[in-house]
Design an enzyme around this catalytic site. Sequence first.
Site, PDB file in Angstrom:
ATOM      1  CB  SER A   1      -1.047   0.114   1.569  1.00  0.00           C
ATOM      2  OG  SER A   1      -0.265   0.218   2.729  1.00  0.00           O
TER       3      SER A   1
ATOM      4  CB  SER B   1       0.506   3.271   4.736  1.00  0.00           C
ATOM      5  OG  SER B   1       1.586   2.128   5.230  1.00  0.00           O
TER       6      SER B   1
ATOM      7  CE  LYS C   1       0.778   2.131   8.941  1.00  0.00           C
ATOM      8  NZ  LYS C   1      -0.085   2.225   8.174  1.00  0.00           N
TER       9      LYS C   1
ATOM     10  CB  SER D   1      -0.927   6.309   7.533  1.00  0.00           C
ATOM     11  OG  SER D   1      -0.620   5.235   8.492  1.00  0.00           O
TER      12      SER D   1
END
Length: 306
Positions: free
Chosen positions: A89, A91, A146, A254
């Site tokens: 993705s 994010s 993250k 996100s």
Amino acid sequence: MAVYFSIFLVIVTVITGIVWLADKFYLAPQRQLKLAATQEQCEGELSGDVVDKILEAPYFIDTPVQIFPVIAFVLILRSFIYEPFQIPSGSMMPTLLDGDFILVNKFNYGLRDPVVRNKFIEIGLPERGDVVVFKYPQNPQIDYIKRVVGLPGDRVIYKNKILYIKAACLASDDKCPDFEQVEQTFKNKTDYNDQGMPLTRYTSIMGEKTHDLLVNEQILPRTQHYFQQGGTRDNEFVVPKGHYFVMGDNRDNSLDGRFWGFVPEENLVGEAVAIWMSFDFDRAPDSFLPRWIPTSVRFSRIGGIE
């Protein structure tokens, strides 16, 4: 899927390892004894073909014996040293893009067994600014990636697209810092967009680490969906002991700790340290190629992760 693959790899390694041990310490010596007995019954020397046939292990023994060292090496490498992941993705844009294949350092944060993930060797802990892969707290079967923003005991505020951090300190420390704004300077308007709205790139300095992040200036933060803690002010997150607060570099696209809370230390998988391959999957809407076939290789992205 990574959890199931780890279990499968352990099972295959154990089975092939048992066969390898059985062959090395029992079956192979038995074949040697059979060869010696056959040799005694013959007047002359046995031909090479006969010797090879007597010493040859059946396929259901030979195959596990041959693959065990390879499987064991892969298990050790993947479980305790480095594991490959694919970024699915956007994010973490612009740091990581959809189609990046990354290497995750598995030993920086301690060694864990590959099945139940109990830590058996302490090595280190995440630092503010690290890009980490972890088991999503709301569904540990899914791996998330993250950036670590808050460490245990930190107080974090995200307001007006700006990050403020009050670092943890001892209650007896008279020099406990107040909230400090994380340095964030404008870099440029980008070609990236979110639902047709252009994104702005900023450079952020967090501790000793510098990285870029994206902000959509045209939408408001979804504060009504933020994770709620009792006794804290709006937009503030107090990181519990043994937990970490994480955010995506693509701030407005996100699903991160702002919405679901904190990452327990035991959920950490490792630190993302490098991009080893990057494929571009973008294609024209009328393209006949399946989505999983890349259109090009982005060699310029191969290297370390900031």
